[in-house]
Write an enzyme that holds these catalytic residues in place. Structure first.
Site, PDB file in Angstrom:
ATOM      1  N   ILE A  64       0.863  -1.187   0.000  1.00 30.27           N
ATOM      2  CA  ILE A  64       0.000   0.000   0.000  1.00 30.27           C
ATOM      3  C   ILE A  64       0.904   1.243   0.000  1.00 30.27           C
ATOM      4  CG2 ILE A  64      -1.955   1.187   1.066  1.00 30.27           C
ATOM      5  CD1 ILE A  64      -2.673  -1.406   2.496  1.00 30.27           C
ATOM      6  N   PRO A  65       1.567   1.501  -1.143  1.00 29.14           N
ATOM      7  CA  PRO A  65       2.379   2.719  -1.209  1.00 29.14           C
ATOM      8  C   PRO A  65       1.473   3.943  -1.078  1.00 29.14           C
ATOM      9  CG  PRO A  65       2.235   1.682  -3.370  1.00 29.14           C
ATOM     10  CD  PRO A  65       1.560   0.763  -2.394  1.00 29.14           C
ATOM     11  N   HIS A  66       1.976   4.962  -0.407  1.00 33.16           N
ATOM     12  CA  HIS A  66       1.152   6.147  -0.193  1.00 33.16           C
ATOM     13  C   HIS A  66       2.035   7.367  -0.005  1.00 33.16           C
ATOM     14  CE1 HIS A  66       1.964   4.215   3.689  1.00 33.16           C
ATOM     15  NE2 HIS A  66       2.034   5.441   4.191  1.00 33.16           N
ATOM     16  N   GLY A  67       1.403   8.510  -0.208  1.00 24.73           N
ATOM     17  CA  GLY A  67       2.120   9.760  -0.046  1.00 24.73           C
ATOM     18  C   GLY A  67       1.152  10.919   0.047  1.00 24.73           C
TER      19      GLY A  67
END
Length: 154
Positions: A64-67
């Protein structure tokens, strides 16, 4: 809120062909750029900055890559089913084949954390991940993501 409140049908990548984590983040950044109108490089840089803190590969083949980005006004996501599992430096060292990218405004605060928790809850369900892995049809993937997660702890 379901994940489909955050992910448009056009933001489903049913058969992502990448060989590395970096390639996956680049492709997801391109797809996110189409959704929000920001340069893909800006999104990619935000994702890389977050990955430097520790992998967003949470285990069981899921990442769950996030930014956070200053120039967006709402939380949104992109979902990808990877053709061949890739090394994502996940917590359990297992390769990843399901990726849910989440991007939030810098001011999102608790809403960003709620979206991450919602994603993790749904993707922790083995029945949900089995269904996601069992199809390459974008609309079917979207329908699976629309399910309500089990109500136990995030």
């Amino acid at each position: 809120m379901t994940l489909t409140d955050l992910i448009a049908p056009a933001a489903i990548l049913p058969s992502l062909k990448v060989g590395t984590k970096k390639q996956a983040l680049q492709e997801l950044s391109e797809a996110a750029a189409i959704q929000c109108g920001l340069p893909a490089r800006e999104i990619f840089d935000a994702l890389l900055q977050r990955e430097r803190l520790g992998s967003t590969g949470i285990g069981n083949g899921i990442a769950i890559p996030h930014g956070k980005l200053a120039k967006i006004d709402h939380i949104f996501g992109v979902f990808a089913r990877v053709d061949r599992p890739i090394d994502f430096e996940a917590l359990d060292s297992e390769p990843v084949d399901l990726i849910l990218l989440l991007l939030a405004p810098e001011s999102a605060g608790a809403d960003h954390l709620k979206a991450l928790a919602r994603a993790a809850r749904l993707l922790r369900s083995q029945s949900v991940t089995a269904k996601l892995r069992g199809t390459r049809d974008a609309m079917t993937l979207y329908a699976i993501l629309a399910q309500e997660p089990a109500s136990h702890a995030a």
